[in-house]
Write a protein that holds these residues in place. Structure first.
Motif, PDB file in Angstrom:
ATOM      1  N   GLN A   1      40.880  89.162   7.207  1.00 27.14           N
ATOM      2  CA  GLN A   1      39.839  89.934   7.884  1.00 27.14           C
ATOM      3  C   GLN A   1      38.525  89.226   7.609  1.00 27.14           C
ATOM      4  O   GLN A   1      37.790  89.586   6.699  1.00 27.14           O
ATOM      5  CB  GLN A   1      39.798  91.354   7.322  1.00 27.14           C
TER       6      GLN A   1
ATOM      7  N   ARG B   1      38.254  90.137   3.545  1.00 32.58           N
ATOM      8  CA  ARG B   1      39.402  90.753   2.866  1.00 32.58           C
ATOM      9  C   ARG B   1      40.686  90.088   3.320  1.00 32.58           C
ATOM     10  O   ARG B   1      40.842  89.764   4.502  1.00 32.58           O
ATOM     11  CB  ARG B   1      39.481  92.232   3.270  1.00 32.58           C
TER      12      ARG B   1
ATOM     13  N   GLN C   1      49.951  98.508   3.101  1.00 31.67           N
ATOM     14  CA  GLN C   1      48.981  97.433   2.838  1.00 31.67           C
ATOM     15  C   GLN C   1      48.680  97.205   1.360  1.00 31.67           C
ATOM     16  O   GLN C   1      48.613  98.137   0.573  1.00 31.67           O
ATOM     17  CB  GLN C   1      47.650  97.778   3.507  1.00 31.67           C
TER      18      GLN C   1
ATOM     19  N   VAL D   1      44.543  90.968   3.753  1.00 28.87           N
ATOM     20  CA  VAL D   1      45.355  92.180   3.840  1.00 28.87           C
ATOM     21  C   VAL D   1      46.816  91.793   4.054  1.00 28.87           C
ATOM     22  O   VAL D   1      47.142  91.079   5.015  1.00 28.87           O
ATOM     23  CB  VAL D   1      44.875  93.073   5.007  1.00 28.87           C
TER      24      VAL D   1
ATOM     25  N   GLN E   1      45.440  95.117  -0.270  1.00 30.25           N
ATOM     26  CA  GLN E   1      44.200  94.445   0.160  1.00 30.25           C
ATOM     27  C   GLN E   1      43.515  93.775  -1.008  1.00 30.25           C
ATOM     28  O   GLN E   1      43.475  94.330  -2.104  1.00 30.25           O
ATOM     29  CB  GLN E   1      43.202  95.480   0.697  1.00 30.25           C
TER      30      GLN E   1
END
Ligand SMILES: O=P(O)(O)O[C@@H]1C[C@H](O)[C@@H](CO)O1
Length: 278
Positions: free
Chosen positions: A65, A50, A28, A52, A30
C-alpha cells in the motif's frame, strides 16, 4: 517471515490512489514500512506505507500500500528492494498498478490500460536498478525484456473485463516512465505521442525490470487519471489531487478486475522459495 503465517504467491503494488486494493485481502497481517528493516518510507500522498499480507480468492497475497518513486530521492536499488524480498518469500507473480496520464488520443480519464510493453526513459540514459554488480542468485547479467508483461495474464484480463461488462473501459498499450516529479511540458507530451507512447507515469518500470530479471511473471495496469496536455491552446492543467480523485472514483472497478485476475491465474505449487535467506 516469522511475523506472518502467510506465504504469498502473488504480490501487488498499489499505484497512487489505488491503496484500497489491499482492503479485499482476508485474514490480514499489516506492517508499517517503518517497522521493516531496509524498507524506505513512503512520502507521497495516496501511498500509505504499509505492507499487507492476506488471502484473496484462495491465493496468498502481499500488497504494497504505497510504492517508492525515484523522484522521492530513493536510489533505484531501494525503490525495487521489495521485489527481491517478495522473490525470496516465494512470490511468483507481480501485479503492478499505477496512475498515468494518457498520451494516446483514444485513452480517457477513467480508462484502464493493460500494460503491453514499456519505455524505460531513465533506463535508456543509464538509470537502471540492475546497474552495478549482478547478483547471479536473482538473474542473468543481461536479461531480455521482450515479453516481460505476461501474455496469458493480459488475455485473461481482457476476457474478465468482457465478463464484468467493463470492456469498454479497458484497452492495451505502452507505458513510458519519466523521472518526474514535474508533469510533462507540452513539447515533451508531443514527443511521447510521436514515439508511440500510450500512457506516461513516474513509476512501475524499475519494479518490472527487477521482477522480470528474477523470473517473476508480471501483470500491469495503468489507471488513466488525466490527459497530458498536448496543445498550446489547451488550458487544462494536471495536478496530484485530480489524479487521486480519479483513483477513488475507479477504485472498485480496478479492484474487481485485479481480484478476478488473481482468482483465475494459475499458480505453480512447485515454488522456488529462497526462504532460507529471509
Ligand atoms: O505511483 P504512481 O505511478 O501510481 O503515481 C503517479 C505518478 C506520481 O507519483 C503521481 C502523480 O500524480 O501519481
Amino acid at each position: 517471515m516469522s511475523r506472518t503465517k502467510h506465504r504469498p504467491q502473488v504480490s501487488i503494488i498499489c499505484g497512487s490512489g489505488l491503496g484500497m486494493l489491499a482492503d479485499s485481502l482476508e485474514c490480514q497481517d499489516q506492517f508499517s514500512y517503518s517497522d521493516i528493516p531496509g524498507f524506505p518510507q513512503s512520502t507521497v500522498q495516496g501511498h500509505a506505507g504499509r505492507l499487507v499480507f492476506g488471502e484473496l480468492k484462495g491465493k496468498s497475497c502481499v500488497c504494497m500500500q504505497g510504492r517508492f518513486h525515484m523522484y522521492e530521492g530513493h536510489s533505484l536499488l531501494k525503490t525495487t528492494f521489495p521485489i527481491r524480498v517478495f522473490k525470496l518469500m516465494g512470490v511468483q507473480t507481480l501485479i503492478v498498478t499505477n496512475a498515468a496520464g494518457s498520451v494516446a488520443d483514444h485513452l480517457h480519464p477513467g480508462d484502464i490500460m493493460i500494460i503491453k510493453d514499456h519505455i524505460n526513459f531513465p533506463g535508456l540514459v543509464g538509470l537502471n536498478p540492475l546497474h552495478g554488480p549482478n547478483d547471479e542468485r536473482f538473474g542473468p547479467r543481461f536479461p531480455a525484456m521482450s515479453g516481460c508483461y505476461n501474455r496469458e495474464l493480459r488475455s485473461l484480463a481482457h476476457e474478465i473485463s468482457k465478463q464484468l461488462d467493463i470492456a469498454g473501459l479497458v484497452q492495451e498499450g505502452v507505458y513510458a516512465m519519466v523521472g518526474g516529479p514535474n508533469f510533462e511540458t507540452i513539447a515533451e507530451a508531443r514527443m511521447l505521442h510521436r514515439m508511440g507512447v500510450d500512457a506516461v507515469g513516474m513509476s512501475t518500470v524499475p519494479e518490472v525490470v527487477v521482477a522480470s530479471h528474477c523470473g517473476l511473471q508480471v501483470f500491469g495496469l495503468s489507471l488513466i487519471t488525466n490527459k497530458v496536455v498536448k496543445s498550446y491552446d489547451d488550458s487544462d492543467c494536471v495536478n496530484h489531487d485530480g489524479v487521486l480523485e480519479v483513483g477513488r472514483l475507479r477504485s472498485q472497478t480496478v479492484q474487481q478486475l485485479v481480484t478476478e485476475v488473481i482468482s483465475r491465474m494459475e499458480i505453480n505449487n512447485n515454488i522456488d522459495r529462497m526462504s532460507n535467506a529471509v
